[in-house]
Scaffold this motif. Sequence first.
Motif, PDB file in Angstrom:
ATOM      1  N   GLU A 182      -8.909   5.953  -2.967  1.00 59.34           N
ATOM      2  CA  GLU A 182      -8.178   4.692  -2.992  1.00 59.34           C
ATOM      3  C   GLU A 182      -8.253   4.127  -4.400  1.00 59.34           C
ATOM      4  O   GLU A 182      -9.341   4.037  -4.981  1.00 59.34           O
TER       5      GLU A 182
ATOM      6  N   VAL B  79      -3.635   4.364  -1.081  1.00 55.29           N
ATOM      7  CA  VAL B  79      -4.700   4.439  -0.084  1.00 55.29           C
ATOM      8  C   VAL B  79      -4.517   5.690   0.760  1.00 55.29           C
ATOM      9  O   VAL B  79      -3.403   6.022   1.164  1.00 55.29           O
TER      10      VAL B  79
ATOM     11  N   TRP C 100       0.839  -1.192   0.000  1.00 54.70           N
ATOM     12  CA  TRP C 100       0.000   0.000   0.000  1.00 54.70           C
ATOM     13  C   TRP C 100       0.874   1.242   0.000  1.00 54.70           C
ATOM     14  O   TRP C 100       1.840   1.336   0.768  1.00 54.70           O
TER      15      TRP C 100
ATOM     16  N   THR D 184      -1.543  -0.707  -4.181  1.00 55.26           N
ATOM     17  CA  THR D 184      -2.716   0.157  -4.102  1.00 55.26           C
ATOM     18  C   THR D 184      -2.365   1.455  -3.399  1.00 55.26           C
ATOM     19  O   THR D 184      -1.688   1.445  -2.364  1.00 55.26           O
TER      20      THR D 184
END
Length: 391
Positions: free
Chosen positions: A367, A377, A359, A375
């Motif tokens: 997001e 976020v 992340w 990802t």
Amino acid sequence: MNIQQQLDRPELRRVIQQGLTEAPVVALLGARQVGKTTMARQVAAGCAEPTVLFDLERTEVREALSRAPERTLRNRKGLVVVDEVQRLPQLFEALRPICDDPDREAVFLLLGSASWDLVRGISETLAGRIQFVDVAGFSLDEVGPAHQDRLWMRGGFPRAWLAPSQGAWTRWMRSFTRTFLERDIPGLGSKVAPETLGRFWRMLAHWHGQIWNASELARSMDVSPTAVNHYRDLLAGSFMIRVLPPWFEDLGKRLVKSPRVFLRDSGVLHFLLGIEDPEQLPLHPRYGASWEGFALEQTLIAHGAHEAYFYRTQRGAELDLLLLRSGKRFGFEFKCSEAPKTTKSMHIVAGDLGLEHLWVVYPGELEYPLAEGVTAVPLGKAGGLSLARLD
């Protein structure tokens, strides 16, 4: 929400209450002024049974308990709270037979603001009889994502975050740092001069987030590496700084094996850097490092600081935070950018470590996927990420 009102901390209270049903002793560990005593009083107020508080900051209370600790505590009923327990390490030995007494009618809530004394005493006496609860300052989950910038600028100490003005925040920080150096540290038996430790603390603010280098810091202070290691341990043991260890294994690569050092509270960091106005923060050279430390600390508050590391190779591939949970590896990068992107380093690290997911935590609101297994976020959502936890 009226931010001038004291914030409720229901999850922290729930964890403490649960611990008291499962163990004879629960220890709340955290820096001075993070709200341990306030929380203990709230827990006590919710108890149907009698409660008593021993504040070891008071000389007469400390002397009474030091003369006859077992006799004073043995026949207590209900909840017994002992504040600043590191001031009386011999108390741990007295608690062991009380905890093992089948007729015991009390549970004990110990509040400590110095980790090394507390842990050393417990390792010898209270193993298997105690649960630990880490108490940090206010978290983003507690204040709400709408107050993220305020929390970042002011930090999580309750009186700092709730200060009615920026000027009041500055005055509180000035008083807090002075009291910490002149009273709290000497109260732990330290012989380091407050001026020396204060200079080191300010130096660490400029070193925030960097790899620990005792020799370089020692040269800057004109002392020995042994001395600066001792100063670091004092600040780490009193929860002012976080020493994040490196992760290394036999990967056939040359890895960085020294820890990184962060000031745990962003408000203290900003005060020591001379940043007293939110408008000054984006202009400061340590702006990105400040965000990284703030986001790191909030992530560790949410997901726990056990099995937490950073990773860096000598060739520059790095990961800001590696969390090991139930045999799986989760990665976090902290980017002070409105539109973070993947980098070559991220892909190298993901392959090196076999990450379950990576992340990229940033200050924005959306997001979205960046790549397979990566990802972006918002920090406000990082606490709710699904990690395999060790409950």
